[in-house]
Design a protein around this motif. Structure first.
Motif, PDB file in Angstrom:
ATOM      1  N   PRO A 153       4.486  -3.036 -12.732  1.00 30.75           N
ATOM      2  CA  PRO A 153       5.715  -3.166 -11.917  1.00 30.75           C
ATOM      3  C   PRO A 153       6.991  -2.951 -12.713  1.00 30.75           C
ATOM      4  CG  PRO A 153       4.146  -4.888 -11.332  1.00 30.75           C
ATOM      5  CD  PRO A 153       3.571  -4.178 -12.526  1.00 30.75           C
ATOM      6  N   GLY A 154       6.981  -3.249 -14.005  1.00 29.14           N
ATOM      7  CA  GLY A 154       8.178  -3.060 -14.814  1.00 29.14           C
ATOM      8  C   GLY A 154       8.531  -1.610 -15.063  1.00 29.14           C
ATOM      9  N   ASN A 155       7.578  -0.697 -14.874  1.00 26.16           N
ATOM     10  CA  ASN A 155       7.837   0.735 -15.058  1.00 26.16           C
ATOM     11  C   ASN A 155       7.971   1.478 -13.740  1.00 26.16           C
ATOM     12  OD1 ASN A 155       8.040   0.877 -17.836  1.00 26.16           O
ATOM     13  ND2 ASN A 155       5.846   1.173 -18.138  1.00 26.16           N
ATOM     14  N   VAL A 156       8.135   0.729 -12.662  1.00 22.00           N
ATOM     15  CA  VAL A 156       8.353   1.320 -11.338  1.00 22.00           C
ATOM     16  C   VAL A 156       9.667   0.774 -10.800  1.00 22.00           C
ATOM     17  CG1 VAL A 156       7.467   1.569  -8.995  1.00 22.00           C
ATOM     18  CG2 VAL A 156       5.872   1.480 -10.916  1.00 22.00           C
ATOM     19  N   MET A 157      10.570   1.673 -10.415  1.00 18.04           N
ATOM     20  CA  MET A 157      11.866   1.287  -9.874  1.00 18.04           C
ATOM     21  C   MET A 157      11.896   1.511  -8.358  1.00 18.04           C
ATOM     22  SD  MET A 157      13.976   0.139 -12.218  1.00 18.04           S
ATOM     23  CE  MET A 157      15.598   0.398 -11.464  1.00 18.04           C
ATOM     24  N   MET A 179       8.713   5.525 -14.074  1.00 19.45           N
ATOM     25  CA  MET A 179       9.405   5.843 -15.325  1.00 19.45           C
ATOM     26  C   MET A 179       8.424   5.937 -16.486  1.00 19.45           C
ATOM     27  SD  MET A 179      12.629   3.210 -15.062  1.00 19.45           S
ATOM     28  CE  MET A 179      11.573   1.784 -15.295  1.00 19.45           C
ATOM     29  N   ASP A 180       8.933   6.439 -17.619  1.00 13.97           N
ATOM     30  CA  ASP A 180       8.262   6.422 -18.924  1.00 13.97           C
ATOM     31  C   ASP A 180       6.989   7.250 -18.974  1.00 13.97           C
ATOM     32  OD1 ASP A 180      10.230   4.981 -20.016  1.00 13.97           O
ATOM     33  OD2 ASP A 180       9.140   3.105 -20.193  1.00 13.97           O
ATOM     34  N   PHE A 181       6.941   8.395 -18.305  1.00 13.90           N
ATOM     35  CA  PHE A 181       5.790   9.279 -18.416  1.00 13.90           C
ATOM     36  C   PHE A 181       5.692   9.836 -19.832  1.00 13.90           C
ATOM     37  CE2 PHE A 181       5.866   9.308 -13.854  1.00 13.90           C
ATOM     38  CZ  PHE A 181       4.534   9.493 -13.525  1.00 13.90           C
ATOM     39  N   GLY A 182       4.493   9.786 -20.386  1.00 12.88           N
ATOM     40  CA  GLY A 182       4.246  10.415 -21.674  1.00 12.88           C
ATOM     41  C   GLY A 182       4.709   9.629 -22.866  1.00 12.88           C
ATOM     42  N   ILE A 183       5.514   8.595 -22.694  1.00 16.84           N
ATOM     43  CA  ILE A 183       6.032   7.870 -23.843  1.00 16.84           C
ATOM     44  C   ILE A 183       4.928   7.077 -24.506  1.00 16.84           C
ATOM     45  CG2 ILE A 183       7.787   6.251 -24.613  1.00 16.84           C
ATOM     46  CD1 ILE A 183       8.768   8.956 -23.440  1.00 16.84           C
ATOM     47  N   LEU A 203       0.828  -1.210   0.000  1.00 17.00           N
ATOM     48  CA  LEU A 203       0.000   0.000   0.000  1.00 17.00           C
ATOM     49  C   LEU A 203       0.863   1.262   0.000  1.00 17.00           C
ATOM     50  CD1 LEU A 203      -2.768  -1.125   2.488  1.00 17.00           C
ATOM     51  CD2 LEU A 203      -3.130  -0.482   0.102  1.00 17.00           C
ATOM     52  N   ARG A 204       1.974   1.248   0.691  1.00 11.72           N
ATOM     53  CA  ARG A 204       2.825   2.438   0.725  1.00 11.72           C
ATOM     54  C   ARG A 204       3.556   2.628  -0.597  1.00 11.72           C
ATOM     55  NH1 ARG A 204       2.426   4.473   5.635  1.00 11.72           N
ATOM     56  NH2 ARG A 204       1.896   3.095   7.375  1.00 11.72           N
ATOM     57  N   ILE A 205       3.943   1.537  -1.232  1.00  9.45           N
ATOM     58  CA  ILE A 205       4.532   1.654  -2.567  1.00  9.45           C
ATOM     59  C   ILE A 205       3.493   2.190  -3.544  1.00  9.45           C
ATOM     60  CG2 ILE A 205       5.386   0.312  -4.529  1.00  9.45           C
ATOM     61  CD1 ILE A 205       6.855  -1.474  -2.547  1.00  9.45           C
ATOM     62  N   THR A 206       2.285   1.656  -3.469  1.00  9.60           N
ATOM     63  CA  THR A 206       1.205   2.116  -4.348  1.00  9.60           C
ATOM     64  C   THR A 206       0.910   3.592  -4.119  1.00  9.60           C
ATOM     65  OG1 THR A 206       0.232  -0.101  -4.365  1.00  9.60           O
ATOM     66  CG2 THR A 206      -1.185   1.722  -5.049  1.00  9.60           C
ATOM     67  N   ALA A 207       0.931   4.023  -2.878  1.00  9.92           N
ATOM     68  CA  ALA A 207       0.688   5.438  -2.566  1.00  9.92           C
ATOM     69  C   ALA A 207       1.751   6.328  -3.198  1.00  9.92           C
ATOM     70  CB  ALA A 207       0.652   5.645  -1.053  1.00  9.92           C
ATOM     71  N   ASP A 208       2.997   5.873  -3.212  1.00 11.13           N
ATOM     72  CA  ASP A 208       4.061   6.670  -3.835  1.00 11.13           C
ATOM     73  C   ASP A 208       3.892   6.726  -5.354  1.00 11.13           C
ATOM     74  OD1 ASP A 208       5.208   7.248  -1.418  1.00 11.13           O
ATOM     75  OD2 ASP A 208       6.767   5.705  -1.541  1.00 11.13           O
ATOM     76  N   VAL A 209       3.454   5.614  -5.957  1.00 11.70           N
ATOM     77  CA  VAL A 209       3.175   5.623  -7.393  1.00 11.70           C
ATOM     78  C   VAL A 209       2.058   6.622  -7.699  1.00 11.70           C
ATOM     79  CG1 VAL A 209       2.295   4.250  -9.331  1.00 11.70           C
ATOM     80  CG2 VAL A 209       3.983   3.264  -7.765  1.00 11.70           C
TER      81      VAL A 209
END
Length: 534
Positions: free
Chosen positions: A154-158, A168-172, A129-135
């Motif tokens: 998950p592949g676009n979150v580091m 990562m990869d905003f707007g692409i 939940l805390r990781i999701t909140a940061d996303v």
């Protein structure tokens, strides 16, 4: 030629960036670890595949999106340092677009999840939940400037070595769907079918709430160790996103409380109007639920993951000379009672509680249950099932309707994976008015307001400092919108528009559209609901 196209060891931007190791590659680009010789630091550089780089229109779109993302500043967003086009140091061909980003020392969220699954079957709920909140915090910033990610997974979150979340990869993905590229070869896939929202699978326009659906899928995966919808083919997965109800996470991980079930259920509503209205609202709920949890290790129920779309073959293509029985299992009868099927069922232990199933907690009030068919903007083809007398004739409408649903899903998925819909609408709460409908008339809902600061403190254009970015007035009550416009001393023109979904006085359309650049001296045109149907 190597997997990275032979770029390792070569230089960009007149020798400033030297490409080192290949970090990863995908359908549209490769990412290298590189050394910035000017600032003497390590960076990550994303380079477009050469096929896409040859299209001038796509390169321009890629550049504009990169510039927009570069203006996003948030601890949970991978920072973009530079963007441009440059021929390789010993290559006389066309310039290659590139984006220079901060190098994140860590690992993808998918790898973190895999480690947790190996140790205890799933990720602990409080951590998930805390990781999701940061996303969601990162998405909140992105949505404010009109950028819809469209490929949250998950592949676009580091995760950095200090457990800081980086999206990562905003707007692409948005650039890839702009329609300026004709590339449709195998492998040129934007987005991942397992995380697509129903509107994406159907080829409709998307907004911020589409990202929230993908976040809901990701959260389900984190707390259960498996996806809610998975199958061997993209078609079956798309069908499931549109038609099938996900199981409650607690049916897979018995350590999860009702609050997590309710949160995921709301995020995964088929109708965007029934999801969380904004990333901020969903983030607040994630943090509230996380704060209320008692630490507990995951308790995963052994068993195979259910296969999504299991009934699509027998429903659309029934055996010859046999009556077609209704599909069994979790597959719903298509478009009955509404275009997205029945509402997501709650677990039995949630149904006795008000709100969204948070016992002894102050949650969101439960809205009256209404058929999804009342939300006209998301109707494909209204179905009105009448009384049937059984026999072979009874199955004919089911077969035809299921075929229509499957074809719509196929068409939408193909459109999404090739050109897609630009979906320019900005995020916002588009929930229909709660006013009663009488003789086709929908009264005003004055609770939908917009803060005057959205106009007086409007964001400046990325490309022209003399222009501003248009605020999002859609679905807000006209009096509030007029107060906002008047506070900024802008001019407006109001035109009537038939509609009995959002209620009289709701702004249904605006010109310029939300997020577009406009001159404050120009006139804004507002199309306002009359409260009556056509």
């Amino acid at each position: 030629m190597s997997q990275d196209g032979g770029f390792t060891g070569r230089s960009l931007a007149g020798g400033r960036y030297r490409l080192l190791d290949l970090l990863g590659t995908g359908g549209m680009a490769s990412v290298h670890l590189a050394h910035d010789r000017v600032l003497d630091r390590q960076v990550a550089i994303k380079t477009l595949h050469s096929e896409l780089g040859r299209e001038a229109a796509f390169r321009e779109r890629f550049r504009r999106e990169a510039q927009a993302v570069a203006k996003l500043s948030h601890p949970n967003i991978v920072t973009v340092f530079d963007t441009g086009e440059s021929a390789l140091d010993d290559d006389g061909g066309a310039p290659m677009p590139y984006i220079v980003m901060e190098y994140v020392e860590g690992q993808p969220l998918g790898s973190v999840l895999d480690a947790d699954v190996r140790r205890q079957g799933a990720m602990p709920a409080d951590k998930a939940l805390r990781i999701t909140a940061d996303v969601l915090a990162a998405l909140e910033i992105s949505h404010e400037v009109g950028l819809v990610h469209r490929d949250i997974k998950p592949g676009n979150v580091m995760m950095t070595r200090r457990d800081v979340v980086k999206v990562m990869d905003f707007g692409i993905a948005r650039a890839m769907q702009s329609g300026v590229t004709s590339m449709t070869q195998t492998g040129m896939v934007v987005g991942t079918p397992q995380y697509l929202s129903p509107e994406q699978a159907l080829g409709r326009g998307v907004d911020a709430r589409s990202d929230l659906y993908s976040v809901g899928i990701m959260l389900f995966q984190l707390v259960t160790g498996r996806l809610p919808f998975d199958a061997d083919s993209p078609l079956a997965i798309a069908y499931a996103h549109v038609q099938e109800a996900p199981v409650a996470p607690s049916s897979v991980n018995q350590a999860l409380p009702p609050a997590v079930d309710a949160l995921v259920a709301r995020a995964l509503r088929k109708n965007p109007n029934e999801r969380f209205p904004t990333a901020e609202a969903m983030r607040d709920e994630c943090l509230r639920v996380a704060a209320s949890l008692q630490p507990a290790a995951p308790h995963i129920i052994a068993g195979p993951s259910p296969q999504a779309g299991a009934g699509i073959g027998s429903t659309v293509f029934p055996p010859i000379d046999q009556h077609t029985p209704p599909p069994s299992g979790p597959v719903q009868t298509p478009y009955q009672p509404g275009p997205y099927g029945a509402p997501t069922p709650q677990p039995a232990h949630l149904q006795q509680h008000q709100g969204y199933g948070y016992p002894q907690q102050g949650g969101y009030p439960t809205a009256p249950q209404q058929g999804y068919g009342q939300t006209q903007p998301y109707n494909l083809s209204p179905q009105h099932p009448g009384p049937s007398s059984g026999g072979g004739k009874r199955n004919v409408p089911l077969i035809v309707t299921a075929a229509v649903v499957a074809l719509a899903a196929i068409g939408g998925l193909v459109a999404y994976l090739s050109n897609g819909d630009e979906g320019k609408r900005a995020g916002g709460d588009a929930k229909p008015s709660a006013s009663a409908t009488k003789n086709g008339y929908k009264g005003p809902d004055t609770s939908k307001t917009i803060d005057a600061e959205k106009c007086t403190d409007a964001r400046e254009s990325f490309d022209d400092e003399t222009k501003l970015q248009m605020p999002n007035f859609q679905y807000s009550y006209i009096d509030s919108v007029q107060d906002c416009i008047q506070a900024a001393r802008w001019s407006k023109k109001v035109l009537p528009m038939p509609d009995n979904i959002f209620g009289k006085g709701a702004v249904m359309k605006q010109v310029p559209a939300a997020g577009e650049d406009f001159d404050p001296e120009d006139t804004i045109t507002l199309y306002v609901s009359t409260g009556y149907p056509n």
